[in-house]
Write a protein that holds these residues in place. Sequence first.
Motif, PDB file in Angstrom:
ATOM      1  N   LEU A 119       0.905  -0.930   0.010  1.00  0.00           N
ATOM      2  CA  LEU A 119       0.068  -0.070  -0.002  1.00  0.00           C
ATOM      3  C   LEU A 119       0.737   1.204  -0.215  1.00  0.00           C
ATOM      4  N   ALA A 120       1.963   1.483   0.730  1.00  0.00           N
ATOM      5  CA  ALA A 120       2.898   2.486   0.805  1.00  0.00           C
ATOM      6  C   ALA A 120       3.467   2.719  -0.635  1.00  0.00           C
ATOM      7  N   GLY A 121       4.224   1.553  -1.179  1.00  0.00           N
ATOM      8  CA  GLY A 121       4.980   1.697  -2.286  1.00  0.00           C
ATOM      9  C   GLY A 121       4.068   2.133  -3.473  1.00  0.00           C
ATOM     10  N   ARG A 126      12.583  -8.797  -7.892  1.00  0.00           N
ATOM     11  CA  ARG A 126      12.828  -8.417  -6.667  1.00  0.00           C
ATOM     12  C   ARG A 126      13.988  -7.412  -6.488  1.00  0.00           C
ATOM     13  N   VAL A 127      14.184  -6.414  -5.676  1.00  0.00           N
ATOM     14  CA  VAL A 127      15.393  -5.483  -5.642  1.00  0.00           C
ATOM     15  C   VAL A 127      16.344  -6.526  -4.694  1.00  0.00           C
ATOM     16  N   ALA A 128      17.382  -6.611  -5.375  1.00  0.00           N
ATOM     17  CA  ALA A 128      18.522  -7.637  -4.425  1.00  0.00           C
ATOM     18  C   ALA A 128      19.430  -6.843  -4.021  1.00  0.00           C
ATOM     19  N   ASP A 157      -3.179 -13.334   1.298  1.00  0.00           N
ATOM     20  CA  ASP A 157      -3.729 -12.914   2.617  1.00  0.00           C
ATOM     21  C   ASP A 157      -2.349 -13.341   3.574  1.00  0.00           C
ATOM     22  N   ARG A 158      -1.400 -11.948   4.174  1.00  0.00           N
ATOM     23  CA  ARG A 158      -0.419 -12.511   4.990  1.00  0.00           C
ATOM     24  C   ARG A 158      -0.898 -11.889   6.440  1.00  0.00           C
ATOM     25  N   VAL A 159      -2.123 -11.757   6.543  1.00  0.00           N
ATOM     26  CA  VAL A 159      -2.685 -11.387   7.823  1.00  0.00           C
ATOM     27  C   VAL A 159      -1.972 -10.004   8.119  1.00  0.00           C
ATOM     28  N   ARG A 160      -2.596  -8.985   7.420  1.00  0.00           N
ATOM     29  CA  ARG A 160      -1.796  -7.844   7.777  1.00  0.00           C
ATOM     30  C   ARG A 160      -3.306  -6.776   8.257  1.00  0.00           C
ATOM     31  N   GLY A 161      -2.820  -5.367   8.253  1.00  0.00           N
ATOM     32  CA  GLY A 161      -3.888  -4.405   8.954  1.00  0.00           C
ATOM     33  C   GLY A 161      -5.142  -4.316   7.621  1.00  0.00           C
ATOM     34  N   GLU A 162      -6.259  -4.237   8.340  1.00  0.00           N
ATOM     35  CA  GLU A 162      -7.490  -4.288   7.445  1.00  0.00           C
ATOM     36  C   GLU A 162      -8.293  -3.233   8.012  1.00  0.00           C
ATOM     37  N   GLY A 163      -8.052  -2.454   9.152  1.00  0.00           N
ATOM     38  CA  GLY A 163      -8.798  -1.608   9.803  1.00  0.00           C
ATOM     39  C   GLY A 163      -7.867  -0.169   9.908  1.00  0.00           C
ATOM     40  N   MET A 164      -8.364   0.894   9.173  1.00  0.00           N
ATOM     41  CA  MET A 164      -7.782   1.979   9.205  1.00  0.00           C
ATOM     42  C   MET A 164      -8.335   2.969  10.081  1.00  0.00           C
ATOM     43  N   TRP A 213      -2.425  -1.707  18.253  1.00  0.00           N
ATOM     44  CA  TRP A 213      -3.090  -0.244  18.253  1.00  0.00           C
ATOM     45  C   TRP A 213      -3.392   0.246  16.820  1.00  0.00           C
ATOM     46  N   GLY A 214      -3.329  -0.734  15.957  1.00  0.00           N
ATOM     47  CA  GLY A 214      -3.856  -0.300  14.420  1.00  0.00           C
ATOM     48  C   GLY A 214      -3.451   0.931  13.895  1.00  0.00           C
ATOM     49  N   GLN A 215      -2.120   1.336  13.864  1.00  0.00           N
ATOM     50  CA  GLN A 215      -1.661   2.437  13.334  1.00  0.00           C
ATOM     51  C   GLN A 215      -0.773   2.399  12.343  1.00  0.00           C
ATOM     52  N   GLY A 216      -0.571   1.324  11.878  1.00  0.00           N
ATOM     53  CA  GLY A 216       0.455   0.948  10.513  1.00  0.00           C
ATOM     54  C   GLY A 216      -0.107   1.392   9.528  1.00  0.00           C
ATOM     55  N   LEU A 217      -1.212   1.329   9.090  1.00  0.00           N
ATOM     56  CA  LEU A 217      -1.874   1.631   7.874  1.00  0.00           C
ATOM     57  C   LEU A 217      -1.906   3.255   7.697  1.00  0.00           C
ATOM     58  N   SER A 218      -2.341   3.942   8.647  1.00  0.00           N
ATOM     59  CA  SER A 218      -2.602   5.341   8.908  1.00  0.00           C
ATOM     60  C   SER A 218      -1.186   6.107   8.686  1.00  0.00           C
ATOM     61  N   TYR A 238     -10.080  -5.396   2.693  1.00  0.00           N
ATOM     62  CA  TYR A 238      -9.497  -6.776   2.476  1.00  0.00           C
ATOM     63  C   TYR A 238      -8.147  -6.420   1.828  1.00  0.00           C
ATOM     64  N   HIS A 239      -7.040  -6.358   2.636  1.00  0.00           N
ATOM     65  CA  HIS A 239      -5.791  -6.152   2.396  1.00  0.00           C
ATOM     66  C   HIS A 239      -5.249  -6.413   0.778  1.00  0.00           C
ATOM     67  N   PRO A 240      -5.253  -7.741   0.572  1.00  0.00           N
ATOM     68  CA  PRO A 240      -4.688  -8.225  -0.764  1.00  0.00           C
ATOM     69  C   PRO A 240      -5.608  -7.484  -1.951  1.00  0.00           C
ATOM     70  N   ILE A 278       8.943  -1.912  -8.198  1.00  0.00           N
ATOM     71  CA  ILE A 278       9.366  -3.485  -8.186  1.00  0.00           C
ATOM     72  C   ILE A 278       8.755  -4.212  -6.991  1.00  0.00           C
ATOM     73  N   GLU A 279       7.966  -4.996  -7.228  1.00  0.00           N
ATOM     74  CA  GLU A 279       7.148  -5.950  -6.511  1.00  0.00           C
ATOM     75  C   GLU A 279       7.273  -7.467  -6.551  1.00  0.00           C
ATOM     76  N   ARG A 280       7.804  -8.050  -5.694  1.00  0.00           N
ATOM     77  CA  ARG A 280       8.196  -9.358  -5.885  1.00  0.00           C
ATOM     78  C   ARG A 280       7.059 -10.495  -6.032  1.00  0.00           C
ATOM     79  N   GLY A 300       6.380   3.494   5.190  1.00  0.00           N
ATOM     80  CA  GLY A 300       5.460   2.569   5.813  1.00  0.00           C
ATOM     81  C   GLY A 300       6.221   1.568   6.801  1.00  0.00           C
ATOM     82  N   ASP A 301       6.024   0.471   7.016  1.00  0.00           N
ATOM     83  CA  ASP A 301       6.658  -0.455   8.045  1.00  0.00           C
ATOM     84  C   ASP A 301       8.223  -0.440   7.918  1.00  0.00           C
ATOM     85  N   ALA A 302       8.698  -0.255   6.589  1.00  0.00           N
ATOM     86  CA  ALA A 302      10.108  -0.197   6.609  1.00  0.00           C
ATOM     87  C   ALA A 302      10.648   0.943   7.286  1.00  0.00           C
TER      88      ALA A 302
HETATM   89  C1  LIG Z   1      -1.161  -8.817  12.361  1.00  0.00           C
HETATM   90  C2  LIG Z   1      -1.182  -7.679  11.874  1.00  0.00           C
HETATM   91  C3  LIG Z   1      -2.315  -6.670  12.163  1.00  0.00           C
HETATM   92  C4  LIG Z   1      -2.281  -5.503  11.772  1.00  0.00           C
HETATM   93  N1  LIG Z   1      -3.279  -4.641  11.961  1.00  0.00           N
HETATM   94  C5  LIG Z   1      -3.508  -3.364  11.585  1.00  0.00           C
HETATM   95  C6  LIG Z   1      -4.518  -2.618  11.654  1.00  0.00           C
HETATM   96  O1  LIG Z   1      -5.550  -3.125  12.339  1.00  0.00           O
HETATM   97  N2  LIG Z   1      -4.584  -1.344  11.261  1.00  0.00           N
HETATM   98  C7  LIG Z   1      -3.408  -0.714  10.811  1.00  0.00           C
HETATM   99  O2  LIG Z   1      -3.466   0.229  10.576  1.00  0.00           O
HETATM  100  N3  LIG Z   1      -2.242  -1.574  10.477  1.00  0.00           N
HETATM  101  C8  LIG Z   1      -2.287  -2.584  11.059  1.00  0.00           C
HETATM  102  N4  LIG Z   1      -0.994  -3.578  10.575  1.00  0.00           N
HETATM  103  C9  LIG Z   1       0.084  -2.890  10.042  1.00  0.00           C
HETATM  104  C10 LIG Z   1      -0.190  -2.835   8.576  1.00  0.00           C
HETATM  105  O3  LIG Z   1      -0.446  -3.966   8.089  1.00  0.00           O
HETATM  106  C11 LIG Z   1       1.180  -2.292   7.958  1.00  0.00           C
HETATM  107  O4  LIG Z   1       1.599  -1.099   8.628  1.00  0.00           O
HETATM  108  C12 LIG Z   1       1.094  -2.010   6.366  1.00  0.00           C
HETATM  109  O5  LIG Z   1       0.523  -3.115   5.679  1.00  0.00           O
HETATM  110  C13 LIG Z   1       2.525  -1.573   5.903  1.00  0.00           C
HETATM  111  O6  LIG Z   1       2.293  -1.415   4.542  1.00  0.00           O
HETATM  112  P1  LIG Z   1       3.562  -1.233   3.707  1.00  0.00           P
HETATM  113  O7  LIG Z   1       3.248  -0.958   2.442  1.00  0.00           O
HETATM  114  O8  LIG Z   1       4.767  -0.434   4.440  1.00  0.00           O
HETATM  115  O9  LIG Z   1       4.243  -2.529   3.815  1.00  0.00           O
HETATM  116  P2  LIG Z   1       3.714  -4.163   3.170  1.00  0.00           P
HETATM  117  O10 LIG Z   1       2.266  -4.251   2.840  1.00  0.00           O
HETATM  118  O11 LIG Z   1       4.603  -5.271   4.060  1.00  0.00           O
HETATM  119  O12 LIG Z   1       4.188  -4.121   1.615  1.00  0.00           O
HETATM  120  C14 LIG Z   1       5.681  -4.459   1.386  1.00  0.00           C
HETATM  121  C15 LIG Z   1       6.016  -4.936  -0.058  1.00  0.00           C
HETATM  122  O13 LIG Z   1       6.998  -4.893  -0.563  1.00  0.00           O
HETATM  123  C16 LIG Z   1       7.372  -6.281  -1.248  1.00  0.00           C
HETATM  124  N5  LIG Z   1       8.689  -6.602  -1.205  1.00  0.00           N
HETATM  125  C17 LIG Z   1       9.651  -6.606   0.104  1.00  0.00           C
HETATM  126  N6  LIG Z   1      10.904  -6.784  -0.310  1.00  0.00           N
HETATM  127  C18 LIG Z   1      11.033  -6.698  -1.768  1.00  0.00           C
HETATM  128  C19 LIG Z   1      12.063  -6.788  -2.362  1.00  0.00           C
HETATM  129  N7  LIG Z   1      13.309  -6.777  -1.936  1.00  0.00           N
HETATM  130  N8  LIG Z   1      11.844  -6.460  -3.730  1.00  0.00           N
HETATM  131  C20 LIG Z   1      10.530  -6.442  -4.204  1.00  0.00           C
HETATM  132  N9  LIG Z   1       9.419  -6.180  -3.380  1.00  0.00           N
HETATM  133  C21 LIG Z   1       9.741  -6.349  -2.176  1.00  0.00           C
HETATM  134  C22 LIG Z   1       6.445  -7.104  -0.386  1.00  0.00           C
HETATM  135  O14 LIG Z   1       6.111  -8.182  -1.675  1.00  0.00           O
HETATM  136  C23 LIG Z   1       5.367  -6.359  -0.310  1.00  0.00           C
HETATM  137  O15 LIG Z   1       4.229  -6.414  -1.291  1.00  0.00           O
HETATM  138  C24 LIG Z   1      -1.008  -4.813  11.006  1.00  0.00           C
HETATM  139  C25 LIG Z   1       0.209  -5.723  10.994  1.00  0.00           C
HETATM  140  C26 LIG Z   1       0.183  -6.974  11.215  1.00  0.00           C
HETATM  141  C27 LIG Z   1       1.265  -7.875  10.954  1.00  0.00           C
END
Ligand SMILES: Cc1cc2nc3c(=O)[nH]c(=O)nc-3n(C[C@H](O)[C@H](O)[C@H](O)COP(=O)(O)OP(=O)(O)OC[C@H]3O[C@@H](n4cnc5c(N)ncnc54)[C@H](O)[C@@H]3O)c2cc1C
Length: 401
Positions: free
Chosen positions: A14-16, A128-130, A41-48, A298-303, A104-106, A33-35, A288-290
């Motif tokens: 979502l961030a990229g 992928r980025v290596a 479904d990786r079990v990620r955030g679905e509530g913003m 506390w559901g803040q990652g997406l925001s 639904y995140h995916p 670049i997306e691998r 984002g998470d990086a």
């Molecule tokens: C169990 C759980 C519950 C959560 N619940 C909530 C919630 O309720 N509310 C909320 O706000 N947040 C929640 N979060 C956090 C939220 O899911 C994340 O903050 C958010 O998904 C981060 O998005 P992102 O784009 O930074 O990372 P990601 O979604 O992880 O995206 C990273 C992408 O990079 C790709 N990638 C990685 N490395 C490479 C590479 N070398 N080359 C190419 N591609 C690559 C991956 O395939 C992936 O698609 C939760 C997290 C977890 C684990």
Amino acid sequence: MTEQYDIVTIGGGLAGAALAKAMAENGYRVLVIERETQFKDRVRGEGMTPWGAAEVRELGILGTFLEAGAHEPPCWQTYITTAALPARPLAETTALGVTALNFYHPAAQEALLATAEKAGAEVRRGVRVAAVQPGPKPEVRVESDRGSETVRVRLVAAADGRRSVARKWGRFESRQDPPGNQVAGVLLENLPAPEDRVLLVINPFISQSSLIFPQGKGRGRAYMIGRHDSPGRFQGEKDFGRFKQASFETGMPADHLEGAKMAGPLATFDGAESWVDHPYRDGIALMGDAAATSDPSWGQGLSLAMRDVRVLRDALLGTDDWDEAGHAYAERHDDYYGKVRTCEQWFSTVFLEPGPEAEAVRARVLPQLAADHMYLPDTLIDGPDHAPPTEEHRTRILSEP
Ligand SMILES: Cc1cc2nc3c(=O)[nH]c(=O)nc-3n(C[C@H](O)[C@H](O)[C@H](O)COP(=O)(O)OP(=O)(O)OC[C@H]3O[C@@H](n4cnc5c(N)ncnc54)[C@H](O)[C@@H]3O)c2cc1C
């Protein structure tokens, strides 16, 4: 040597994808670049929460989320054990005037990546980025089954998620909290919970909370939060009965969950925060998470991810000096992430930490909260700008009388 692209995003999550869309529509040459060839479904955030939903609007991608099936529950309902606080109508009670966004995140990832492509970004999947060579003109090594290629860019936007390797490539120093909470999640169908509200049940007396983010049409994401050392983790179908049992034991009303069926994997994650101070250097901006993997309890990652995209976009559009823009973004990131983190830590102390000190805090705070539902800072709902945690909050929550 000239750059082939203005920006490469590592990751099309979502961030990229949101940054790619935002920059491509402003005429920049963007490569994503997306691998993964297909998101699962990786079990990620679905509530913003609403402040993230406001960022989504600001970025012009609300329509993308809605087309991907996102649901906007108008209310938030908190229970402290079995005592329900009044249901909170979000649009009416937030400075931002918006509600939450559940999805639904995916599906949201697929839709946002398609939107980025439509805006003019080049999206490569299954590659992928290596490696990344930082510097004034960073170089990115992209690998696929067919070989490898080096791409020169103006800026690398590293959005490679909670296991970010870009932190290492950029020589950032990672910081990590000690183990705290753990978070299990599962997608459910045939879910009887009301669809007009996010449900948060907190049971501070057993250090657990249970959440349901309804997605409409009988589907929703349920989470179970506990301490890192609580017995057992929930992993796979065999643990679904225990997951439901733990939710009921926390205080989730049985008629909100009974009869629901798993519609995806059940998995547990450590919640300890891991972040980088000043997430920009030498042509690499972490997002984002990086940049900061916040405690999912506390559901803040997406925001935070959506805020990163907007702040980085605005900094890059504001000047031709992208090194200066990167530093400006990083400074702002430290500020808003710091506020969110402070609030999360206070909430963990009040609601989830065991032990006599946390119990003393609870003995002071819970009666106040019962009398005034806005007693705690509203940072996690209304965001770090409109509702920052203040010194007054700190004194109220953490100081002995
Ligand atoms: C169990 C759980 C519950 C959560 N619940 C909530 C919630 O309720 N509310 C909320 O706000 N947040 C929640 N979060 C956090 C939220 O899911 C994340 O903050 C958010 O998904 C981060 O998005 P992102 O784009 O930074 O990372 P990601 O979604 O992880 O995206 C990273 C992408 O990079 C790709 N990638 C990685 N490395 C490479 C590479 N070398 N080359 C190419 N591609 C690559 C991956 O395939 C992936 O698609 C939760 C997290 C977890 C684990």
